[in-house]
Scaffold this motif. Sequence first.
Motif, PDB file in Angstrom:
ATOM      1  N   GLY A 142      -1.505  89.178 -45.456  1.00  0.00           N
ATOM      2  CA  GLY A 142      -0.687  88.784 -44.307  1.00  0.00           C
ATOM      3  C   GLY A 142      -0.902  87.308 -44.044  1.00  0.00           C
ATOM      4  O   GLY A 142      -2.038  86.832 -44.067  1.00  0.00           O
ATOM      5  N   ILE A 143       0.172  86.561 -43.783  1.00  0.00           N
ATOM      6  CA  ILE A 143       0.056  85.098 -43.649  1.00  0.00           C
ATOM      7  C   ILE A 143       1.202  84.495 -42.836  1.00  0.00           C
ATOM      8  O   ILE A 143       2.302  85.057 -42.805  1.00  0.00           O
ATOM      9  N   GLY A 144       0.948  83.327 -42.198  1.00  0.00           N
ATOM     10  CA  GLY A 144       1.961  82.614 -41.427  1.00  0.00           C
ATOM     11  C   GLY A 144       2.688  81.553 -42.248  1.00  0.00           C
ATOM     12  O   GLY A 144       2.635  81.554 -43.471  1.00  0.00           O
ATOM     13  N   GLN A 145       3.353  80.622 -41.545  1.00  0.00           N
ATOM     14  CA  GLN A 145       4.201  79.603 -42.172  1.00  0.00           C
ATOM     15  C   GLN A 145       3.641  78.200 -41.974  1.00  0.00           C
ATOM     16  O   GLN A 145       2.767  77.972 -41.134  1.00  0.00           O
ATOM     17  N   ALA A 146       4.175  77.246 -42.748  1.00  0.00           N
ATOM     18  CA  ALA A 146       3.852  75.821 -42.564  1.00  0.00           C
ATOM     19  C   ALA A 146       4.995  75.008 -43.155  1.00  0.00           C
ATOM     20  O   ALA A 146       5.903  75.551 -43.788  1.00  0.00           O
TER      21      ALA A 146
ATOM     22  N   SER B  23      15.881  79.472 -52.255  1.00  0.00           N
ATOM     23  CA  SER B  23      16.927  80.494 -52.343  1.00  0.00           C
ATOM     24  C   SER B  23      16.329  81.904 -52.381  1.00  0.00           C
ATOM     25  O   SER B  23      15.429  82.184 -53.167  1.00  0.00           O
ATOM     26  N   GLY B  24      16.814  82.766 -51.502  1.00  0.00           N
ATOM     27  CA  GLY B  24      16.364  84.152 -51.474  1.00  0.00           C
ATOM     28  C   GLY B  24      15.097  84.399 -50.690  1.00  0.00           C
ATOM     29  O   GLY B  24      14.706  85.548 -50.497  1.00  0.00           O
ATOM     30  N   ALA B  25      14.443  83.338 -50.225  1.00  0.00           N
ATOM     31  CA  ALA B  25      13.183  83.484 -49.500  1.00  0.00           C
ATOM     32  C   ALA B  25      13.437  83.675 -48.000  1.00  0.00           C
ATOM     33  O   ALA B  25      14.514  83.358 -47.485  1.00  0.00           O
ATOM     34  N   VAL B  26      12.424  84.191 -47.288  1.00  0.00           N
ATOM     35  CA  VAL B  26      12.589  84.519 -45.869  1.00  0.00           C
ATOM     36  C   VAL B  26      12.847  83.299 -44.999  1.00  0.00           C
ATOM     37  O   VAL B  26      13.417  83.418 -43.911  1.00  0.00           O
ATOM     38  N   GLU B  27      12.444  82.122 -45.480  1.00  0.00           N
ATOM     39  CA  GLU B  27      12.616  80.913 -44.669  1.00  0.00           C
ATOM     40  C   GLU B  27      14.079  80.596 -44.386  1.00  0.00           C
ATOM     41  O   GLU B  27      14.403  79.937 -43.392  1.00  0.00           O
TER      42      GLU B  27
ATOM     43  N   LEU C 162       7.744  76.973 -46.322  1.00  0.00           N
ATOM     44  CA  LEU C 162       7.259  78.091 -47.119  1.00  0.00           C
ATOM     45  C   LEU C 162       6.057  78.681 -46.386  1.00  0.00           C
ATOM     46  O   LEU C 162       5.667  78.197 -45.322  1.00  0.00           O
ATOM     47  N   THR C 163       5.457  79.692 -46.981  1.00  0.00           N
ATOM     48  CA  THR C 163       4.254  80.258 -46.384  1.00  0.00           C
ATOM     49  C   THR C 163       3.145  79.213 -46.367  1.00  0.00           C
ATOM     50  O   THR C 163       3.118  78.297 -47.192  1.00  0.00           O
ATOM     51  N   ALA C 164       2.226  79.369 -45.430  1.00  0.00           N
ATOM     52  CA  ALA C 164       1.158  78.386 -45.248  1.00  0.00           C
ATOM     53  C   ALA C 164       0.337  78.162 -46.514  1.00  0.00           C
ATOM     54  O   ALA C 164      -0.046  77.033 -46.818  1.00  0.00           O
TER      55      ALA C 164
ATOM     56  N   LYS D  31       4.494  86.156 -39.034  1.00  0.00           N
ATOM     57  CA  LYS D  31       3.384  86.439 -39.948  1.00  0.00           C
ATOM     58  C   LYS D  31       3.921  87.423 -40.971  1.00  0.00           C
ATOM     59  O   LYS D  31       4.301  88.541 -40.649  1.00  0.00           O
ATOM     60  N   GLY D  32       4.013  86.952 -42.192  1.00  0.00           N
ATOM     61  CA  GLY D  32       4.576  87.779 -43.248  1.00  0.00           C
ATOM     62  C   GLY D  32       3.520  88.576 -43.976  1.00  0.00           C
ATOM     63  O   GLY D  32       2.370  88.156 -44.091  1.00  0.00           O
TER      64      GLY D  32
END
Length: 292
Positions: free
Chosen positions: A131-135, A164-168, A205-207, A235-236
């Motif tokens: 599990g992780i957040g963003q940055a 492309s295709g990512a949650v961001e 992207l993810t942190a 938090k993904g």
Amino acid sequence: MNHELRVTRRGLLQSAIGLGAGIAALGAGARLAFAETTLERAKEQGFIRVGFANEAPFGYATPDGQLTGEAPEVAKAVLAKIGIPQVDGVLTEFGSLIPGLKAGRFDIIAAGMFINPKRCAEIAFSEPSYGIGQAMLVTKGNPKGVKDFSTFASNKDLKLAVMSGAVEVGYAKDAGIPQGQLLVLPDQSSLLAAVQSGRADGAALTALSIADMAKKGEGVESTTPFGEVAGKSVKGHGGFGFRKEDKDLLDAFNAELKKFIGSPEHIALVTPIGFGKDYLPNKTTEQLCKGE
């Protein structure tokens, strides 16, 4: 001439025996004609193919062609426990991972893919492995004062690079960033190049990915990680993707994965990659697929 059709008990029994034998023979033929399950085939062959997107530290190939990263390393450990000793990687753009899985180019997505309701409608997921957040990735010194997605929503002159295709992509929309401010790119190296060249004022992207890009890239740095976008938790939780029909493979994988995650063996394996006890999951796949 009158021909009488006579149906006797003995005749019915003989017919049933003959029919049963025929069905048995047909079943044996069908087993030969139709492929084994993916799990059976992989165990028999001793290897399985996984799709990855060259996004460090989640899943990537080293310069000498070795498949590594959090997802491939966890997959290797878990698959070995269920009798599949070899894992072969198939490099795929992130946005093509789900189509590639469904098309049979590979049998598992090992790319740290976030588990969410939209993706759960298309494929089956293992329990999460992290599990992780963003940055945000920005140029050294962060001259534009980028903090999170809200920075781009409040300044229409800034460009945000997303994969492309990512949650961001969805996070940007939730934050109120119009499509015209987005630079949608195919992979991590494209995001880095866009920030370095000034085509983008930041990349999301993810942190962990951003930290890795900042470490390896010239003239860039990471913002402080954040866990909310537009008042909602981002938090993904990432897991492994499977075709919905491969239930036996998913069940066997999950049985070992649940025992493995958080164990000393797991922590020792993923800590050098940038994960560890601070990145353990705290939600289940059932919760994540419901959007909880």
